[in-house]
Motif scaffolding. Sequence first.
Motif, PDB file in Angstrom:
ATOM      1  N   TYR A  65       9.269  13.824   4.664  1.00  0.00           N
ATOM      2  CA  TYR A  65       9.079  12.424   4.297  1.00  0.00           C
ATOM      3  C   TYR A  65      10.145  12.016   3.288  1.00  0.00           C
ATOM      4  CZ  TYR A  65       4.557  11.478   6.482  1.00  0.00           C
ATOM      5  OH  TYR A  65       3.560  11.245   7.384  1.00  0.00           O
ATOM      6  N   MET A  78       7.062   4.991   3.033  1.00  0.00           N
ATOM      7  CA  MET A  78       7.508   6.359   3.290  1.00  0.00           C
ATOM      8  C   MET A  78       7.877   6.482   4.772  1.00  0.00           C
ATOM      9  SD  MET A  78       6.981   7.661   0.263  1.00  0.00           S
ATOM     10  CE  MET A  78       7.325   9.375   0.617  1.00  0.00           C
ATOM     11  N   GLY A  80       8.345   9.589   7.596  1.00  0.00           N
ATOM     12  CA  GLY A  80       8.219  11.012   7.897  1.00  0.00           C
ATOM     13  C   GLY A  80       8.770  11.308   9.277  1.00  0.00           C
TER      14      GLY A  80
END
Length: 145
Positions: A65, A78, A80
């Motif tokens: 991430y 975020m 990922g």
Amino acid sequence: MKITRTIPAPETPPSAVFAYLSNFTTSEEWDPGTLETTLVEGDGGVGSRYRNRSVFNGRKTELTYVTVDLQPDRLVVMRGENSSVVVHDRMSIRPGAGGRGSALVYEADFRFKGLARLATPLLRRPLTRLGDDAEQALARVLPRL
């Protein structure tokens, strides 16, 4: 596939929600599939990288991430990724109803790659359940901040 959940936290100010969620290692507490999240590069700010070990649909997996965007007391984004999926997590924080506390809008957008993309329709139910479980965990955790 995108999941969206809204979690009220009427006693928790936006600053506390932001501080908690911007430290992505806390995903161990609120993301039901996460086994471990470790900061591997950076200071937690934009560009920081985390290693996330999780279990999804009965299989262990690891994602990297990266913190994409931080807007104090308002937004944590975020991204990922591993060989089979890219996930965008967007956590928008706003004042709660009547100006009391906070409301968190959690969005997770899963884009599967390669052969995993073919399984997307089969993953709708497990991803929905993952969103439900994350919502319940956040509803338990946020009032304690």
